[in-house]
Design a protein around this motif. Structure first.
Motif, PDB file in Angstrom:
ATOM      1  N   ASP A 166      -3.951  11.916  -4.263  1.00 42.12           N
ATOM      2  CA  ASP A 166      -3.869  12.640  -5.472  1.00 42.12           C
ATOM      3  C   ASP A 166      -4.823  12.486  -6.544  1.00 42.12           C
ATOM      4  O   ASP A 166      -4.946  12.697  -7.858  1.00 42.12           O
ATOM      5  CB  ASP A 166      -2.585  11.825  -6.258  1.00 42.12           C
ATOM      6  CG  ASP A 166      -2.692  10.394  -6.190  1.00 42.12           C
ATOM      7  OD1 ASP A 166      -3.572   9.804  -5.899  1.00 42.12           O
ATOM      8  OD2 ASP A 166      -1.877   9.672  -6.580  1.00 42.12           O
ATOM      9  N   GLN A 167      -6.107  11.992  -5.908  1.00 39.31           N
ATOM     10  CA  GLN A 167      -7.243  11.935  -6.853  1.00 39.31           C
ATOM     11  C   GLN A 167      -8.434  12.510  -5.637  1.00 39.31           C
ATOM     12  O   GLN A 167      -8.229  12.260  -4.584  1.00 39.31           O
ATOM     13  CB  GLN A 167      -7.665  10.532  -7.418  1.00 39.31           C
ATOM     14  CG  GLN A 167      -6.681  10.102  -8.335  1.00 39.31           C
ATOM     15  CD  GLN A 167      -6.788   8.765  -8.728  1.00 39.31           C
ATOM     16  OE1 GLN A 167      -7.974   8.208  -9.028  1.00 39.31           O
ATOM     17  NE2 GLN A 167      -5.738   7.665  -8.864  1.00 39.31           N
TER      18      GLN A 167
ATOM     19  N   ARG B  34       1.828   8.246 -15.501  1.00 37.81           N
ATOM     20  CA  ARG B  34       0.623   7.790 -15.434  1.00 37.81           C
ATOM     21  C   ARG B  34      -0.461   8.726 -15.471  1.00 37.81           C
ATOM     22  O   ARG B  34      -0.612   9.753 -14.662  1.00 37.81           O
ATOM     23  CB  ARG B  34       0.597   7.154 -13.887  1.00 37.81           C
ATOM     24  CG  ARG B  34       1.532   6.077 -13.880  1.00 37.81           C
ATOM     25  CD  ARG B  34       1.405   4.864 -12.457  1.00 37.81           C
ATOM     26  NE  ARG B  34       2.485   4.239 -12.272  1.00 37.81           N
ATOM     27  CZ  ARG B  34       2.528   2.891 -12.735  1.00 37.81           C
ATOM     28  NH1 ARG B  34       1.636   2.624 -13.288  1.00 37.81           N
ATOM     29  NH2 ARG B  34       3.645   2.127 -12.498  1.00 37.81           N
ATOM     30  N   THR B  35      -1.625   8.373 -16.294  1.00 36.99           N
ATOM     31  CA  THR B  35      -2.615   9.254 -16.351  1.00 36.99           C
ATOM     32  C   THR B  35      -3.912   8.819 -15.715  1.00 36.99           C
ATOM     33  O   THR B  35      -4.960   9.640 -15.762  1.00 36.99           O
ATOM     34  CB  THR B  35      -3.000   9.462 -17.977  1.00 36.99           C
ATOM     35  OG1 THR B  35      -3.014   8.442 -18.470  1.00 36.99           O
ATOM     36  CG2 THR B  35      -1.788  10.528 -18.520  1.00 36.99           C
ATOM     37  N   ASP B  36      -3.894   7.451 -15.432  1.00 41.49           N
ATOM     38  CA  ASP B  36      -5.045   6.823 -14.928  1.00 41.49           C
ATOM     39  C   ASP B  36      -4.667   5.814 -14.095  1.00 41.49           C
ATOM     40  O   ASP B  36      -3.525   5.450 -13.702  1.00 41.49           O
ATOM     41  CB  ASP B  36      -5.899   6.215 -15.878  1.00 41.49           C
ATOM     42  CG  ASP B  36      -5.401   5.446 -17.018  1.00 41.49           C
ATOM     43  OD1 ASP B  36      -4.397   4.773 -16.557  1.00 41.49           O
ATOM     44  OD2 ASP B  36      -5.909   5.520 -18.128  1.00 41.49           O
ATOM     45  N   ASN B  37      -5.753   4.779 -13.586  1.00 44.77           N
ATOM     46  CA  ASN B  37      -5.262   3.916 -12.525  1.00 44.77           C
ATOM     47  C   ASN B  37      -5.265   2.405 -13.268  1.00 44.77           C
ATOM     48  O   ASN B  37      -5.209   1.404 -12.674  1.00 44.77           O
ATOM     49  CB  ASN B  37      -6.481   3.551 -11.601  1.00 44.77           C
ATOM     50  CG  ASN B  37      -6.447   4.964 -10.522  1.00 44.77           C
ATOM     51  OD1 ASN B  37      -5.536   5.665 -10.461  1.00 44.77           O
ATOM     52  ND2 ASN B  37      -7.644   5.283 -10.250  1.00 44.77           N
ATOM     53  N   SER B  38      -5.053   2.478 -14.525  1.00 40.05           N
ATOM     54  CA  SER B  38      -4.804   1.105 -15.292  1.00 40.05           C
ATOM     55  C   SER B  38      -3.810   0.449 -15.387  1.00 40.05           C
ATOM     56  O   SER B  38      -3.486  -0.635 -16.002  1.00 40.05           O
ATOM     57  CB  SER B  38      -5.201   1.575 -17.077  1.00 40.05           C
ATOM     58  OG  SER B  38      -4.027   2.183 -17.389  1.00 40.05           O
ATOM     59  N   GLU B  39      -2.561   0.769 -14.574  1.00 39.92           N
ATOM     60  CA  GLU B  39      -1.393   0.279 -14.363  1.00 39.92           C
ATOM     61  C   GLU B  39      -0.830   0.055 -15.777  1.00 39.92           C
ATOM     62  O   GLU B  39       0.123  -0.827 -16.004  1.00 39.92           O
ATOM     63  CB  GLU B  39      -1.433  -1.387 -13.723  1.00 39.92           C
ATOM     64  CG  GLU B  39      -1.940  -1.329 -12.540  1.00 39.92           C
ATOM     65  CD  GLU B  39      -1.983  -2.544 -11.921  1.00 39.92           C
ATOM     66  OE1 GLU B  39      -1.808  -3.671 -12.358  1.00 39.92           O
ATOM     67  OE2 GLU B  39      -2.025  -2.771 -10.618  1.00 39.92           O
TER      68      GLU B  39
ATOM     69  N   TYR C   4       0.983  -1.334   0.196  1.00 41.28           N
ATOM     70  CA  TYR C   4      -0.018  -0.014  -0.021  1.00 41.28           C
ATOM     71  C   TYR C   4       0.721   1.230  -0.055  1.00 41.28           C
ATOM     72  O   TYR C   4       0.372   2.389   0.143  1.00 41.28           O
ATOM     73  CB  TYR C   4      -0.938   0.115   1.272  1.00 41.28           C
ATOM     74  CG  TYR C   4      -1.963  -0.975   1.077  1.00 41.28           C
ATOM     75  CD1 TYR C   4      -3.197  -0.567   0.128  1.00 41.28           C
ATOM     76  CD2 TYR C   4      -2.186  -2.165   1.753  1.00 41.28           C
ATOM     77  CE1 TYR C   4      -4.187  -1.557   0.144  1.00 41.28           C
ATOM     78  CE2 TYR C   4      -3.163  -2.949   1.623  1.00 41.28           C
ATOM     79  CZ  TYR C   4      -4.042  -2.567   0.817  1.00 41.28           C
ATOM     80  OH  TYR C   4      -5.365  -3.729   0.783  1.00 41.28           O
TER      81      TYR C   4
ATOM     82  N   VAL D  30     -10.108   9.970  -2.479  1.00 40.84           N
ATOM     83  CA  VAL D  30      -9.223   8.415  -1.938  1.00 40.84           C
ATOM     84  C   VAL D  30      -8.824   8.578  -0.694  1.00 40.84           C
ATOM     85  O   VAL D  30      -8.652   9.620  -0.315  1.00 40.84           O
ATOM     86  CB  VAL D  30      -8.184   8.386  -3.255  1.00 40.84           C
ATOM     87  CG1 VAL D  30      -8.742   8.121  -4.793  1.00 40.84           C
ATOM     88  CG2 VAL D  30      -7.172   9.389  -3.329  1.00 40.84           C
TER      89      VAL D  30
ATOM     90  N   ARG E 228       2.280   2.647  -2.205  1.00 41.20           N
ATOM     91  CA  ARG E 228       1.933   3.631  -3.575  1.00 41.20           C
ATOM     92  C   ARG E 228       0.881   4.397  -3.247  1.00 41.20           C
ATOM     93  O   ARG E 228       0.731   5.467  -4.057  1.00 41.20           O
ATOM     94  CB  ARG E 228       1.818   2.841  -4.702  1.00 41.20           C
ATOM     95  CG  ARG E 228       3.298   2.327  -5.338  1.00 41.20           C
ATOM     96  CD  ARG E 228       3.017   0.981  -6.037  1.00 41.20           C
ATOM     97  NE  ARG E 228       2.665   1.326  -7.432  1.00 41.20           N
ATOM     98  CZ  ARG E 228       2.651   0.506  -8.381  1.00 41.20           C
ATOM     99  NH1 ARG E 228       2.925  -0.694  -8.346  1.00 41.20           N
ATOM    100  NH2 ARG E 228       2.207   0.948  -9.734  1.00 41.20           N
ATOM    101  N   SER E 229       0.047   4.155  -2.128  1.00 40.56           N
ATOM    102  CA  SER E 229      -1.058   5.182  -1.873  1.00 40.56           C
ATOM    103  C   SER E 229      -0.712   6.026  -0.720  1.00 40.56           C
ATOM    104  O   SER E 229      -1.144   5.793   0.233  1.00 40.56           O
ATOM    105  CB  SER E 229      -2.324   4.181  -1.516  1.00 40.56           C
ATOM    106  OG  SER E 229      -2.739   3.334  -2.620  1.00 40.56           O
TER     107      SER E 229
END
Ligand code: R5P
Length: 315
Positions: free
Chosen positions: A102-103, A195-200, A95, A106, A97-98
């Motif tokens: 940043d959004q 990274r522009t989204d949560n898509s990995e 965890y 969250v 990375r959280s």
């Protein structure tokens, strides 16, 4: 070694904890840790630990939430069994990375896990290469953060590469990569990864720095899907390097990660043992594994005797 240390481990990586015990010349504490059919975790420490200096070794690796729960329950069990002091030894802190909001809407999961550990009863934490150094500040208890970077640097120094350059996979990793470049007395290149989204699925189109004709060492704190490293390898390969090596501290490879890594066009993969990897998932690449257990053993010994842990890293 003073005998009033007790070391326990859950099911995350028993071999790792056993090697620490070997280093300290101590027996592994006896415990029962298993999951009932309703997925509730059961824990029982089988040794008397009253007033003892207890270390619970558990990297938070796959299945992450189960291993995390084992750790929490083992700490709670130790607290209720009147341990003198409890140190959570977490070679890989999930965890991580959280670590920021940043959004919108969250959680800051890395902070919440820190709270969980304290509420469970941990008095100290010993960990290695957190995803972001500021996670240290999420704890109100002492935390020692070890680093595997000097061990990895020593490995590369011993190889005497002709023209090494360290490549950071993104701006976030540039600081640690720069330390490595200092240790190897070589240059640094940085991939402009976004990274522009949560898509990995990150994107990258530029390398800042010179890699052509060089012995490139891509360094990252962790690898999951391998997407970041794949991008880095492709960008470097387009510039005719002499060789490419990929090194990471925490090989948290998921299924996609194993596949991508196994098919990378690289000369060597170097990882540490903070996360156990199933080598059966790699058929083309045999990773070089640098052990960190002696370092953890030494840190545990110093925490117990009140000696400096930082001195381990002063050169
Ligand atoms: C990102 O900030 C980290 O340093 C790693 O680059 C990232 O965790 C690697 O993830 P993946 O292998 O899924 O690209």
């Amino acid at each position: 070694m003073n005998q009033d240390i007790s070391i326990f481990t859950g099911n995350a990586n028993k071999e790792f904890a056993e090697k620490i015990c070997e280093h300290l010349n101590l027996p592994m504490g006896q415990s029962e840790v298993f999951e009932f059919s309703n997925e509730n975790v059961f824990v029982r420490l089988l040794d008397n630990i009253r007033e003892r200096d207890v270390f619970i070794v558990q990297p938070i690796v796959s299945p992450v939430n189960t291993r995390l729960m084992e750790l929490m329950l083992m700490i709670d069990a130790a607290k209720r069994a009147s341990a003198g002091r409890i140190t959570a030894v977490i070679p890989y802190y999930a965890y991580g990375r959280s670590d920021k909001k940043d959004q919108p809407r969250v959680p800051i999961s890395a902070r919440l896990i820190a709270n969980f550990l304290e509420v469970a009863g941990a008095n100290r934490v010993l960990t290695m290469d957190l995803h972001a150094g500021q996670i240290q500040g999420f704890f109100n208890i002492p935390l020692d953060e070890l680093t595997a970077y000097p061990l990895i640097a020593d490995y590369f120094l011993s190889m005497k590469l002709k023209s090494p350059v360290i490549v950071a996979t993104d701006a976030g990793g540039a600081k640690s990569a720069a330390k490595m470049a200092n240790a190897l007395k070589c240059g640094l290149a940085i991939i402009d990864k976004r990274r522009t989204d949560n898509s990995e699925s990150p994107t990258a189109s530029t390398i800042i720095g010179d890699v052509s004709g060089k012995d490139c060492i891509i360094i990252d704190d962790e690898i999951l899907t391998g997407g970041t490293v794949k991008l880095a390898v492709e960008l470097i390969n387009a510039q005719n390097p002499n060789s490419i090596r990929v090194a990471c501290v925490h090989p948290m490879f998921n299924d996609k990660g194993f596949e991508l890594i196994d098919n990378l066009d690289i000369d060597e993969l170097i990882v540490t043992d903070t996360v156990p990897i199933n080598r059966a998932h790699l058929s083309n690449i045999t990773p070089t594994i640098i052990s960190t257990t002696d370092l953890f053993g030494e840190a545990i010994s110093r925490i117990h005797t009140g000696d400096s842990v930082g001195a381990l890293f002063r050169r």
